[in-house]
Design an enzyme around this catalytic site. Structure first.
Site, mmCIF file in Angstrom:
data_model
loop_
_atom_site.group_PDB
_atom_site.id
_atom_site.type_symbol
_atom_site.label_atom_id
_atom_site.label_comp_id
_atom_site.label_asym_id
_atom_site.label_seq_id
_atom_site.Cartn_x
_atom_site.Cartn_y
_atom_site.Cartn_z
ATOM 1 N N LYS A 1 -6.285 -9.123 11.346
ATOM 2 C CA LYS A 1 -6.819 -8.337 11.039
ATOM 3 C C LYS A 1 -7.485 -7.455 10.429
ATOM 4 O O LYS A 1 -7.608 -7.911 9.469
ATOM 5 C CB LYS A 1 -5.535 -7.959 9.803
ATOM 6 C CG LYS A 1 -4.814 -5.991 9.701
ATOM 7 C CD LYS A 1 -4.018 -5.785 8.836
ATOM 8 C CE LYS A 1 -3.992 -4.469 8.210
ATOM 9 N NZ LYS A 1 -2.504 -3.940 7.538
ATOM 10 N N CYS B 1 -3.071 -2.706 -0.472
ATOM 11 C CA CYS B 1 -2.522 -3.290 -0.468
ATOM 12 C C CYS B 1 -2.318 -5.146 -1.533
ATOM 13 O O CYS B 1 -1.382 -6.135 -1.472
ATOM 14 C CB CYS B 1 -2.993 -4.297 0.709
ATOM 15 S SG CYS B 1 -3.153 -3.358 2.156
ATOM 16 N N ARG C 1 -10.658 -0.612 2.509
ATOM 17 C CA ARG C 1 -9.952 -1.843 2.350
ATOM 18 C C ARG C 1 -10.781 -2.991 3.511
ATOM 19 O O ARG C 1 -10.720 -4.445 3.204
ATOM 20 C CB ARG C 1 -8.878 -2.080 3.067
ATOM 21 C CG ARG C 1 -7.422 -0.724 2.258
ATOM 22 C CD ARG C 1 -6.002 -0.805 2.918
ATOM 23 N NE ARG C 1 -5.646 -0.278 2.333
ATOM 24 C CZ ARG C 1 -4.530 0.687 2.862
ATOM 25 N NH1 ARG C 1 -4.631 1.608 4.199
ATOM 26 N NH2 ARG C 1 -3.812 1.584 1.905
ATOM 27 N N SER D 1 -1.753 2.366 15.673
ATOM 28 C CA SER D 1 -2.101 3.501 15.682
ATOM 29 C C SER D 1 -2.757 4.321 17.594
ATOM 30 O O SER D 1 -2.330 5.248 17.542
ATOM 31 C CB SER D 1 -1.053 4.443 14.822
ATOM 32 O OG SER D 1 -2.627 4.043 14.038
ATOM 33 N N CYS E 1 1.038 -1.071 0.209
ATOM 34 C CA CYS E 1 -0.250 0.014 -0.115
ATOM 35 C C CYS E 1 1.274 1.075 0.034
ATOM 36 O O CYS E 1 0.323 2.443 -0.211
ATOM 37 C CB CYS E 1 -1.312 -0.084 1.359
ATOM 38 S SG CYS E 1 0.012 -0.406 2.808
ATOM 39 N N LYS F 1 -4.878 -8.118 14.400
ATOM 40 C CA LYS F 1 -4.803 -6.703 14.719
ATOM 41 C C LYS F 1 -5.980 -6.168 14.487
ATOM 42 O O LYS F 1 -6.477 -6.466 13.666
ATOM 43 C CB LYS F 1 -3.625 -6.433 13.889
ATOM 44 C CG LYS F 1 -3.488 -4.562 13.945
ATOM 45 C CD LYS F 1 -2.193 -4.587 12.615
ATOM 46 C CE LYS F 1 -2.668 -3.239 11.256
ATOM 47 N NZ LYS F 1 -1.511 -2.423 10.817
#
Length: 348
Positions: A218, A151, A240, A298, A143, A271
């Protein structure tokens, strides 16, 4: 001292001394002391369990703060010694590298991803030379390097084309292994990419020299915003959600974990972490013979920092509470931007 000889407090009713409590009802005696409280944990956080995500840009002398990710920055390879040196002295054991190419020409297949002069490959070689005892992992995705910010590769009708996507991801992973990465970690969520990478590593002599860490579960989360600011990886169109997992899809997550184990993953990852502790616990059950990683992403990090700055709680206390919940759920490896602070806090 024989406690049977201690006089009973006359202010306490007799039933409180005898029939009200069974012997198995009293738990507090097991954690009445700070040391005995620590013994109640099946596993406790250590420095070796921390992996520090760092952003490497293609300006070799860069140091650029990331406003939405407090305390984090983009680093050029010439800055890595002064940046990582003090952390290594404090006990930093591992890092994971994310490339942030700002000066390259991107295309629809992410050609700059495995450029031998690109930021990730240069950083792998630099860190291996400077700090030979530091374990170097590389995030593997397209990405940051594609012109469209997605991706994988697309068919003419605009849908993801899994087979060439997985093959391209495997090429990039192999290039990182050849550069000296101890671990490659595909985050793209393309079907079949674990098998493709494992085959490429084995066929080229890296099957027993490079770890394959799968971002197995994910999720398409709202918590990635600061990362996309840092890496410049927001998609130029759409989202995505057709390849990252729906947040409600517990069954899909379980299937993805089992698939990646079967395809040859060495480490399984979930994640984000905190909203998906149930999935981490499932992963521990489904991949009980594998190390289990969680990425405190993050947005999770920024959220904890923001709450502390607003006076809602103490930063150190909340950082430990969030990470310890991941360990309690079964994790043996934590990817977190709090790594530099933990290196200090764990020495206190």
């Amino acid at each position: 001292m024989d406690i049977s000889s201690v006089p009973r407090d006359p202010r306490r009713p007799a039933y409180a001394e005898a029939s009200f409590y069974s012997s198995s009802s009293v738990l507090q005696g097991g954690y009445q002391h700070p040391l005995s409280r620590s013994w109640q944990a099946q596993r406790t956080l250590t420095k070796s369990m921390l992996m520090y995500p760092i952003f490497i840009t293609d300006d070799p002398d860069a140091y650029v703060d990331i406003p939405s990710l407090p305390g984090q920055a983009r680093w050029g390879v010439n800055k890595l010694e002064e940046f990582l040196g003090p952390l290594v002295k404090k006990g930093l054991r591992s890092v994971i590298l994310f490339g942030v190419p700002l000066n390259c020409e991107k295309d629809d297949r992410g050609s700059p991803a495995d450029d031998p002069n690109g930021p990730v490959i240069l950083a792998v070689r630099k860190i291996r030379a400077l700090f030979p005892d530091v374990y170097v992992a590389c995030d593997v995705c397209l990405c940051e390097y594609t012109s469209h910010g997605h991706c994988g590769l697309f068919r003419p009708d605009g849908s993801i084309d899994n087979t060439p996507s997985a093959a391209r991801i495997a090429e990039v992973a192999l290039s990182y292994a050849r550069a000296g990465a101890h671990c490659v970690a595909p985050s793209d969520m393309m079907d079949g990419r674990i098998k493709a990478i494992k085959r490429a590593l084995i066929d080229n002599g890296f099957g027993n020299r490079c770890t394959l860490m799968a971002y197995s579960a994910k999720f398409a989360s709202a918590l990635y915003g600061p990362f996309r600011d840092a890496a410049g990886s927001a998609p130029s169109f759409g989202d995505r959600k057709c390849y990252q997992l729906p947040p409600t899809a517990k069954g899909l997550a379980r299937r993805a974990i089992k698939r990646d184990v079967a395809e040859g993953a060495d480490i399984i990852m979930v994640k984000p972490a905190l909203p998906y502790l149930d999935v981490i616990q499932d992963a521990k059950e489904l991949a009980q013979d594998h190390p289990l990683a969680a990425y405190q992403v993050s947005g999770e990090y920024a959220m904890v920092v923001a709450g502390a700055r607003a006076g809602v709680y103490d930063l150190q206390t909340m950082a430990f509470e969030t990470v310890e919940s991941m360990i309690r759920a079964g994790c043996t490896l934590i990817l977190t931007y709090f790594t530099p602070q933990f290196l200090d806090w764990l020495d206190e």
